[in-house]
Design an enzyme around this catalytic site. Structure first.
Site, PDB file in Angstrom:
ATOM      1  CG  ASP A 176       7.414  -1.454  -5.446  1.00 28.13           C
ATOM      2  OD1 ASP A 176       7.355  -2.704  -5.379  1.00 28.13           O
ATOM      3  OD2 ASP A 176       6.451  -0.739  -5.771  1.00 28.13           O
ATOM      4  CE  LYS A 202       4.571   7.131 -10.713  1.00 32.21           C
ATOM      5  NZ  LYS A 202       5.623   6.245 -10.204  1.00 32.21           N
TER       6      LYS A 202
HETATM    7  P1  ADP Z   1       3.458   2.988 -10.601  1.00 32.74           P
HETATM    8  O1  ADP Z   1       3.824   3.811  -9.420  1.00 32.74           O
HETATM    9  O2  ADP Z   1       2.012   3.071 -10.930  1.00 32.74           O
HETATM   10  O3  ADP Z   1       3.965   1.578 -10.501  1.00 32.74           O
HETATM   11  P2  ADP Z   1       5.620   3.463 -12.488  1.00 32.74           P
HETATM   12  O4  ADP Z   1       6.450   4.682 -12.312  1.00 32.74           O
HETATM   13  O5  ADP Z   1       6.216   2.176 -12.034  1.00 32.74           O
HETATM   14  O6  ADP Z   1       4.195   3.701 -11.845  1.00 32.74           O
HETATM   15  O7  ADP Z   1       5.249   3.363 -14.025  1.00 32.74           O
HETATM   16  C1  ADP Z   1       4.308   2.399 -14.501  1.00 32.74           C
HETATM   17  C2  ADP Z   1       4.717   1.888 -15.868  1.00 32.74           C
HETATM   18  O8  ADP Z   1       4.817   2.964 -16.808  1.00 32.74           O
HETATM   19  C3  ADP Z   1       6.100   1.233 -15.883  1.00 32.74           C
HETATM   20  O9  ADP Z   1       6.033  -0.137 -15.579  1.00 32.74           O
HETATM   21  C4  ADP Z   1       6.574   1.482 -17.283  1.00 32.74           C
HETATM   22  O10 ADP Z   1       6.069   0.494 -18.148  1.00 32.74           O
HETATM   23  C5  ADP Z   1       5.938   2.804 -17.653  1.00 32.74           C
HETATM   24  N1  ADP Z   1       6.882   3.919 -17.414  1.00 32.74           N
HETATM   25  C6  ADP Z   1       6.962   4.692 -16.310  1.00 32.74           C
HETATM   26  N2  ADP Z   1       7.922   5.618 -16.412  1.00 32.74           N
HETATM   27  C7  ADP Z   1       8.480   5.447 -17.623  1.00 32.74           C
HETATM   28  C8  ADP Z   1       9.540   6.114 -18.344  1.00 32.74           C
HETATM   29  N3  ADP Z   1      10.198   7.146 -17.814  1.00 32.74           N
HETATM   30  N4  ADP Z   1       9.822   5.682 -19.582  1.00 32.74           N
HETATM   31  C9  ADP Z   1       9.157   4.643 -20.118  1.00 32.74           C
HETATM   32  N5  ADP Z   1       8.175   3.974 -19.515  1.00 32.74           N
HETATM   33  C10 ADP Z   1       7.817   4.359 -18.280  1.00 32.74           C
END
Ligand code: ADP
Ligand code: MG
Length: 378
Positions: free
Chosen positions: A227, A122
């Site tokens: 959130d 991320k």
């Molecule tokens: P943001 O801060 O942009 O909302 P998130 O951490 O919520 O970022 O991640 C965005 C999307 O990426 C999530 O809704 C999910 O679909 C996918 N995602 C994030 N982390 C994971 C993970 N560890 N495993 C699988 N999918 C993930």
């Protein structure tokens, strides 16, 4: 903003040295003077100048003409490069696969280590904002953007990692924290779908109470997610939830703790009513259900994410929130009528912009995973 994995493949050690010099110079210069870059990099025969040109061509740094001097700043691409390089060195990231998510302020990629274990990368993109917002707040952003996007993104990643680690170690259903550098976190890949994508469910009451219990359990550990919505809850094939996305977590001793707690609860109630037609008279209330039993704050602070950093990030997030809500008010007429979903609208449209890949394309992307690591072309 894409992660340009191709640029990662080839880089001479001299280029890397210069890129590192720009990063070091950024610690106390918004725009790093060319002369300072040369001083830090210490390359013979004025080699820095040439390397600077190459890095600028690859868009890893950008030239900025300041009123008093010319210089360079690191771009997101350059910052990505440095973080990935660190992960490669530590053995946590070996290849970068396809992008699986893009939020308002993050990009999410599948990555793999040398043994081909897949993880999620991320990248925080704080400071990335809608054109509209930038337009209306240009002055503000000019002051802010170059000065602190890097720092704020780093704080967000540090916070995410610190909370993920503490939650993971205390048995909460969250991804395994793997590594963190600069604005990036590497974490376990969860084989699951966001709740948002689940159209039907056998026993909504069971999931509903699991989620409410999770909110309460967090609060009993002194924490509020902040959130807790259908995008940040992933549902595994056995129906159990995994919680993600922690940069906005707050303590139950925060002045607005009750507001944030109730908002998290409300998010779930509203979603279950709309999506599954499920409603329950039972739901937790901050004043009644939260008896703080433990505090994880101390563990978080011990991880290196200090109270001061928490405050800095929170102030920034507040400002951004104010800016975007002002922005929405101004342009109310060009939103569609679906006011039902206003809280998650921005997130939805950002996500819906990712073109769906066919299975074939996905496979092809996987095969084309790009190798990191060695910097010299062979
Ligand atoms: P943001 O801060 O942009 O909302 P998130 O951490 O919520 O970022 O991640 C965005 C999307 O990426 C999530 O809704 C999910 O679909 C996918 N995602 C994030 N982390 C994971 C993970 N560890 N495993 C699988 N999918 C993930
Ligand atoms: Mg999210």
């Amino acid at each position: 903003m894409k992660l340009d994995a191709k640029a990662l493949r080839y880089m001479s050690s001299e280029e890397f040295r210069v890129l590192t010099a720009v990063e070091m110079g950024s610690k106390n210069h918004e725009v790093v003077p060319s002369q300072l870059i040369a001083q830090i990099a210490q390359l013979r025969h004025g080699g820095t100048h040439k390397r600077v040109g190459e890095l600028a061509k690859k868009k890893l740094i950008a030239r900025v003409q300041n009123m008093s001097y010319d210089g360079y700043r690191l771009t997101y691409g350059g910052y990505d490069y440095l973080a990935l390089k660190t992960f490669a060195k530590r053995g946590t990231v070996y290849s970068v696969g396809n992008q699986i998510g893009v939020g308002k302020e993050s990009d999410i990629y599948i990555v793999a280590d040398e043994d081909d274990n897949q993880h999620v990368l991320k990248l925080q993109r704080l400071g990335r904002m809608s054109f509209r917002t930038i337009k209306s707040k240009r002055d503000y952003l000019q002051k802010r953007k170059s000065a602190s996007w890097m720092y704020m993104s780093r704080l967000a990643a540090m916070k995410e990692y610190a909370f993920m680690k503490v939650l993971y170690e205390n048995g909460f259903p969250v991804p395994e924290p793997v590594d963190q550098s600069r604005h990036c976190v590497v974490m376990g890949l969860i084989d699951a779908f966001p709740l948002r994508q689940i159209e039907e469910i056998g026993n909504p009451g069971k999931l509903y109470s699991e989620l409410m219990s999770l909110i309460v359990k967090l609060a009993q550990h002194g924490l509020i997610h902040g959130d807790f919505n259908e995008f940040n809850i992933l549902i595994k094939s056995d129906g159990s939830p995994v919680l993600i996305d922690f940069p906005q977590m707050v303590s139950t001793s925060h002045v607005n703790a009750e507001y944030y707690f109730n908002r998290d609860v409300e998010c779930i109630r509203v979603f279950f009513r709309r999506r599954f037609g499920y409603e329950s008279a039972l739901y937790p209330r901050f004043t009644q259900d939260v008896n703080r039993e433990f505090s994880l704050d101390v563990q978080v602070a011990a991880s290196g994410f200090s109270k001061k950093m928490q405050k800095e990030l929170e102030d920034y997030q507040e400002e951004i929130k104010d800016m975007s809500s002002e922005d929405e008010d101004e342009d109310e007429d060009d939103e569609d009528d679906d006011s039902d979903e206003d809280a998650t609208e921005a997130e939805t449209s950002a996500k819906d912009n990712i073109p769906e890949l066919t299975e074939e394309e996905k496979m092809e992307q996987k095969m084309r995973n790009i190798r990191l690591g060695n910097t010299e072309p062979t």
